[in-house]
Structures are given as C-alpha cells and as structure tokens.
Design an enzyme around this catalytic site. Structure first.
Site, PDB file in Angstrom:
ATOM      1  N   LYS A   1      17.298   3.201   0.684  1.00  0.00           N
ATOM      2  CA  LYS A   1      18.175   3.032   1.852  1.00  0.00           C
ATOM      3  C   LYS A   1      19.289   2.070   1.455  1.00  0.00           C
ATOM      4  CE  LYS A   1      14.544   2.572   5.251  1.00  0.00           C
ATOM      5  NZ  LYS A   1      14.129   1.795   6.421  1.00  0.00           N
TER       6      LYS A   1
ATOM      7  N   ASP B   1       3.896   3.545   6.267  1.00  0.00           N
ATOM      8  CA  ASP B   1       3.319   3.329   7.601  1.00  0.00           C
ATOM      9  C   ASP B   1       4.300   2.758   8.608  1.00  0.00           C
ATOM     10  OD1 ASP B   1       3.376   0.677   6.284  1.00  0.00           O
ATOM     11  OD2 ASP B   1       2.384   0.026   8.122  1.00  0.00           O
TER      12      ASP B   1
ATOM     13  N   ARG C   1       0.797  -1.190   0.000  1.00  0.00           N
ATOM     14  CA  ARG C   1       0.000   0.000   0.000  1.00  0.00           C
ATOM     15  C   ARG C   1       0.851   1.270   0.000  1.00  0.00           C
ATOM     16  NH1 ARG C   1      -3.592  -1.976   4.989  1.00  0.00           N
ATOM     17  NH2 ARG C   1      -2.431  -3.900   4.757  1.00  0.00           N
ATOM     18  N   GLY C   2       2.133   1.125   0.290  1.00  0.00           N
ATOM     19  CA  GLY C   2       2.983   2.289   0.566  1.00  0.00           C
ATOM     20  C   GLY C   2       3.134   3.303  -0.554  1.00  0.00           C
TER      21      GLY C   2
ATOM     22  N   GLU D   1       7.367   2.222  -6.304  1.00  0.00           N
ATOM     23  CA  GLU D   1       7.529   1.701  -4.940  1.00  0.00           C
ATOM     24  C   GLU D   1       7.800   2.860  -3.984  1.00  0.00           C
ATOM     25  OE1 GLU D   1       7.049  -0.316  -2.757  1.00  0.00           O
ATOM     26  OE2 GLU D   1       8.640  -1.778  -2.416  1.00  0.00           O
ATOM     27  N   ASP D   2       7.473   2.664  -2.722  1.00  0.00           N
ATOM     28  CA  ASP D   2       7.751   3.723  -1.743  1.00  0.00           C
ATOM     29  C   ASP D   2       9.235   3.741  -1.348  1.00  0.00           C
ATOM     30  OD1 ASP D   2       7.573   1.304  -0.367  1.00  0.00           O
ATOM     31  OD2 ASP D   2       6.209   2.030   1.178  1.00  0.00           O
TER      32      ASP D   2
ATOM     33  N   ARG E   1       0.351   6.914   7.480  1.00  0.00           N
ATOM     34  CA  ARG E   1       0.427   7.006   6.013  1.00  0.00           C
ATOM     35  C   ARG E   1      -0.028   8.378   5.532  1.00  0.00           C
ATOM     36  NH1 ARG E   1       1.160   1.786   3.812  1.00  0.00           N
ATOM     37  NH2 ARG E   1       0.221   0.105   5.017  1.00  0.00           N
TER      38      ARG E   1
ATOM     39  N   ASP F   1      14.556  -1.017   0.406  1.00  0.00           N
ATOM     40  CA  ASP F   1      15.244  -1.232   1.677  1.00  0.00           C
ATOM     41  C   ASP F   1      16.232  -2.394   1.472  1.00  0.00           C
ATOM     42  OD1 ASP F   1      15.488  -0.788   4.522  1.00  0.00           O
ATOM     43  OD2 ASP F   1      14.270  -2.555   4.843  1.00  0.00           O
TER      44      ASP F   1
ATOM     45  N   PHE G   1      14.020   4.198  10.281  1.00  0.00           N
ATOM     46  CA  PHE G   1      12.659   3.764   9.962  1.00  0.00           C
ATOM     47  C   PHE G   1      11.810   5.015   9.758  1.00  0.00           C
ATOM     48  CE2 PHE G   1       8.507   1.900  10.329  1.00  0.00           C
ATOM     49  CZ  PHE G   1       8.687   0.698   9.670  1.00  0.00           C
TER      50      PHE G   1
HETATM   51  P1  IMP Z   1      12.490  -4.363   0.883  1.00  0.00           P
HETATM   52  O1  IMP Z   1      11.873  -5.572   0.273  1.00  0.00           O
HETATM   53  O2  IMP Z   1      13.280  -4.707   2.108  1.00  0.00           O
HETATM   54  O3  IMP Z   1      13.259  -3.513  -0.079  1.00  0.00           O
HETATM   55  O4  IMP Z   1      11.351  -3.513   1.500  1.00  0.00           O
HETATM   56  C1  IMP Z   1      10.412  -2.880   0.824  1.00  0.00           C
HETATM   57  C2  IMP Z   1       9.218  -2.591   1.704  1.00  0.00           C
HETATM   58  O5  IMP Z   1       9.528  -2.576   3.105  1.00  0.00           O
HETATM   59  C3  IMP Z   1       8.733  -1.221   1.411  1.00  0.00           C
HETATM   60  O6  IMP Z   1       7.823  -1.217   0.358  1.00  0.00           O
HETATM   61  C4  IMP Z   1       8.038  -0.839   2.705  1.00  0.00           C
HETATM   62  O7  IMP Z   1       6.737  -1.355   2.712  1.00  0.00           O
HETATM   63  C5  IMP Z   1       8.828  -1.544   3.761  1.00  0.00           C
HETATM   64  N1  IMP Z   1       9.773  -0.627   4.408  1.00  0.00           N
HETATM   65  C6  IMP Z   1      11.097  -0.543   4.230  1.00  0.00           C
HETATM   66  N2  IMP Z   1      11.642   0.427   4.968  1.00  0.00           N
HETATM   67  C7  IMP Z   1      10.620   0.996   5.642  1.00  0.00           C
HETATM   68  C8  IMP Z   1      10.543   2.102   6.549  1.00  0.00           C
HETATM   69  O8  IMP Z   1      11.530   2.774   6.912  1.00  0.00           O
HETATM   70  N3  IMP Z   1       9.294   2.398   7.008  1.00  0.00           N
HETATM   71  C9  IMP Z   1       8.187   1.705   6.645  1.00  0.00           C
HETATM   72  N4  IMP Z   1       8.221   0.687   5.778  1.00  0.00           N
HETATM   73  C10 IMP Z   1       9.420   0.334   5.279  1.00  0.00           C
END
Ligand code: IMP
Length: 182
Positions: free
Chosen positions: A133, A161, A45-46, A101-102, A167, A105, A154
């Site tokens: 990040k 969220d 949803r981000g 994508e938001d 959000r 990470d 974070f």
């Molecule tokens: P990844 O698969 O680890 O790259 O993570 C992607 C998803 O993790 C993002 O779409 C977010 O939903 C969540 N996420 C990563 N970092 C944060 C953060 O700092 N705050 C909230 N959600 C996060």
C-alpha cells in the site's frame, strides 16, 4: 472491544493470488538458484498462508523459520513502534534470508525487521510482501518483490486479519463498514 458490523468485498481472487505466487516463486528461484543456504522467514501471523504457498512453489532446498513482530493488535492503526515478540529459532549468520510479509503499509515493520536481522550478518537479505500500500508509506522502504499494489483500503483474508478474524478466507477482501441495523 465489539466491532462495528462490516461486510467483505472481494478485491483479489484466490485464482489471481495463486497465479501471482507462481510468478513470484519463479523470480525467487532465479535469485537463489545458486544457494543451498536459504532460510525463508515468515512474519507471524499474517504471512502464514502466503509463505505456505510460496515455499511449495520454490523447488529449492529451504529452511523455514518464523519471527513475530508487534503490529496492529486488534485495531486498524499501526502502532509504529515495532517490537520483536518472537525471535527466530535458527541462526542466519552467513545464510541467505528471504523475509516474507503479508502487507507493507507504513513500512515500519519490514524496515525494522530488516535492520534487526542485518545485525546478524546474513548473506543476501531479501524481502517479499504479497501486498503493498504505497499511499500509506511513512518510512522509505521498498520490498524486493511485491505481489500486488493496492489502494489505501483495509483488507483481510489469505492470512490477513481484522481483529484476528478472516485469516482463513481464500481471497483478499476489502472491509466495508455498514450501518448498525439496530
Ligand atoms: P506496517 O508496519 O505499517 O508496514 O504494517 C505492517 C503490518 O500491519 C502488516 O504485517 C499487517 O499485520 C498490518 N496491516 C497493514 N495493513 C493491513 C490491512 O489492510 N489489514 C490487516 N492488517 C494490516
């Protein structure tokens, strides 16, 4: 699960986000100026706030679709195992696709979603994330465009969220835990 008390410190203002989204839209318009086949795919949803602002700056004939992949749930740790919870409604074969994508990470989500959508033989498949990040990366993945590089904090707001809250903040803020006053 009850959350520890926290405060949110502003990291990126609404004004700075708007200016960056405008710049990103310019790059995307340049990349896709020659096509009327662009499908903009928001990851739920981000990305819902980011995609809403981005497509309104695009001034291109686009379709909008959504896909939901499993992510953090209610916590702060990535599950790493990515599952598709809700698939696209439309077909993307032969179409140009921009995945929105938001945050990137660990990189597992966008990397998995890109591989998953590639099997449907789209035209160009590009990715954009508002935040990046790099210090947290676990897989070798780089989005084609990113809005802001941020440290290993974070963050919440602008669609993002913590335990489904925050959000609706217009800015990006960093979550900082405070001692329980009780
Ligand atoms: P990844 O698969 O680890 O790259 O993570 C992607 C998803 O993790 C993002 O779409 C977010 O939903 C969540 N996420 C990563 N970092 C944060 C953060 O700092 N705050 C909230 N959600 C996060």
């Amino acid at each position: 699960m009850p959350q520890k008390p926290y405060v949110i410190d502003e990291m990126i203002s609404a004004k700075a986000i708007a200016a960056r989204v405008e710049g990103l839209a310019k790059d995307i318009r340049a990349e896709f100026a020659d096509t009327d086949k662009l499908v903009v795919v928001g990851l739920l949803r981000g990305s819902f706030v980011f995609i809403a602002d981005l497509v309104r700056e695009l001034d291109l004939p686009v379709e909008v679709d959504f896909l939901e992949a499993s992510s953090y749930g209610d916590g702060m740790e990535s599950s790493r195992e990515v599952r598709i919870l809700k698939d696209l409604r439309g077909k993307i074969e032969g179409r140009d696709v921009l995945v929105v994508e938001d945050i990137v990470d660990t990189g597992h989500t966008l990397s998995h979603v890109s591989d998953y959508l590639s099997t449907r033989h789209p035209g160009r498949l590009r990715t954009i994330a508002l935040l990046d990040k790099p210090a947290r990366r676990e897989v070798d993945f780089k989005a084609d465009w990113t809005g802001f590089e941020i440290p290993d904090e974070f963050v919440v707001g602008y669609g993002i969220d913590y335990a489904q809250r925050n959000r609706n903040l217009p800015f990006i803020g960093k979550v900082r835990f405070v001692d329980d006053p009780a």
